[in-house]
Scaffold this active site. Structure first.
Site, PDB file in Angstrom:
ATOM      1  N   HIS A  26       3.411  -2.285   3.151  1.00  0.00           N
ATOM      2  CA  HIS A  26       3.533  -0.933   2.611  1.00  0.00           C
ATOM      3  C   HIS A  26       4.612  -0.747   0.899  1.00  0.00           C
ATOM      4  O   HIS A  26       5.894  -1.580   2.103  1.00  0.00           O
ATOM      5  CB  HIS A  26       3.849  -0.143   3.495  1.00  0.00           C
ATOM      6  N   ASP A  69       1.193  -1.746  -0.117  1.00  0.00           N
ATOM      7  CA  ASP A  69      -0.179   0.149  -0.193  1.00  0.00           C
ATOM      8  C   ASP A  69       1.230   1.559   0.360  1.00  0.00           C
ATOM      9  O   ASP A  69       2.030   1.160   0.253  1.00  0.00           O
ATOM     10  CB  ASP A  69      -0.859  -0.126   1.046  1.00  0.00           C
TER      11      ASP A  69
HETATM   12 ZN   LIG Z   1      -2.424   3.211   3.263  1.00  0.00          ZN
END
Ligand SMILES: [Zn+2]
Length: 284
Positions: free
Chosen positions: A250, A103
């Protein structure tokens, strides 16, 4: 007083004492911690994850917005016990295969490192990209697509409060992000949306339905956005992994060296245990 009356009085006293005790405990639990963490970030690191999401003022909606910062706008939510995620968002692949999701990118420093590791192990994954990062780094979006990974809309500027805004605002945000992705990678399939912070609302779900985006949550959350170090990230993924898992990590938003390092260690392990897949996007 006669004996029964005495007993009754005693009982009342005991019950009253119990109630008062409960009220005292309850009262204490309602009193704020007199020694909260000094910094907002520190509070975020240790406090309840939903409750500590930054206010919307951190990411004003509109065309001028700051870059999402790692800790200011985390993806974080308790792992759902089983079944469907918040408001029915997807938390499992639907098969025994597992999916890695990355992400907040694309990010010029970390996304290429994640892509290189995935390529090294022949693994395809899913990238939940933020619109303004897409606009800033369209070449990275093209790399993601060219290497066979799945794209997921992750809002324009990572507004964790997007779900509380008007249906028109939500829809415009998701469309703007889709448009940026398509401008970067014409013809790319965008089949998923992931709400920043996992802060789903019925309004966001409606927008997803209107725009034919599958709401994508997760089941494994190593909280790598907190940069706890590779060893911790690895341990959390190992302990939470199971067939059908969707793993939240992430590739942007801060120092992701721990995530990259953990990925290096985890990829061969996961490949030995599971089949890894990019989330399916259907036919173009
Ligand atoms: Zn996010």
């Amino acid at each position: 007083m006669r004996a029964p009356t005495l007993r009754a009085a005693g009982l009342v006293t005991v019950v009253l004492a119990g109630l008062l005790g409960s009220a005292f405990v309850l009262g204490r639990s309602l009193v704020p911690d007199p020694h909260p963490s000094a910094a907002g970030v520190a509070t975020t690191l240790t406090g309840p994850r939903y409750g500590e999401q930054p206010p919307s003022t951190d990411f004003p909606s509109g065309t001028t917005s700051p870059r999402p910062s790692p800790d200011a706008a985390p993806d974080a939510a308790p792992v759902p016990p089983d079944g469907d995620g918040p408001y029915g968002a997807q938390v499992a692949t639907g098969s025994s295969r597992v999916a890695l999701t990355f992400d907040d990118g694309p990010d010029p420093r970390w996304t290429p490192q994640v892509l290189a590791l995935l390529a090294q192990y022949g693994v395809r994954a899913t990238f939940c990209v933020v619109g303004e990062n897409v606009e800033a780094h369209p070449d990275l979006v093209r790399s993601i697509v060219a290497e066979g990974h799945t794209l997921c809309n992750h809002s324009w500027n990572h507004d964790v409060n997007l779900g509380k805004r008007s249906p028109a605002t939500i829809r415009a945000d998701l469309l703007r992000t889709n448009d940026a992705i398509l401008a970067a990678a014409p013809g790319a399939r965008i089949a998923y949306y992931r709400q920043p912070g996992g802060a789903w609302t019925p309004s966001v779900m409606s927008a997803c339905a209107d725009l034919n985006l599958a709401p994508l949550h997760w089941s494994v959350d190593p909280s790598d956005w907190k940069a706890p170090g590779a060893t911790t990230i690895e341990a959390m993924v190992r302990s939470q992994m199971g067939p059908g898992a969707i793993v939240l990590m992430h590739d942007a938003g801060g120092d992701r060296s721990g995530t990259v390092s953990a990925l290096q260690q985890l990829l061969p392990e996961l490949l030995a245990r599971f089949e890894l897949e990019p989330l399916p996007v259907g036919s173009p």
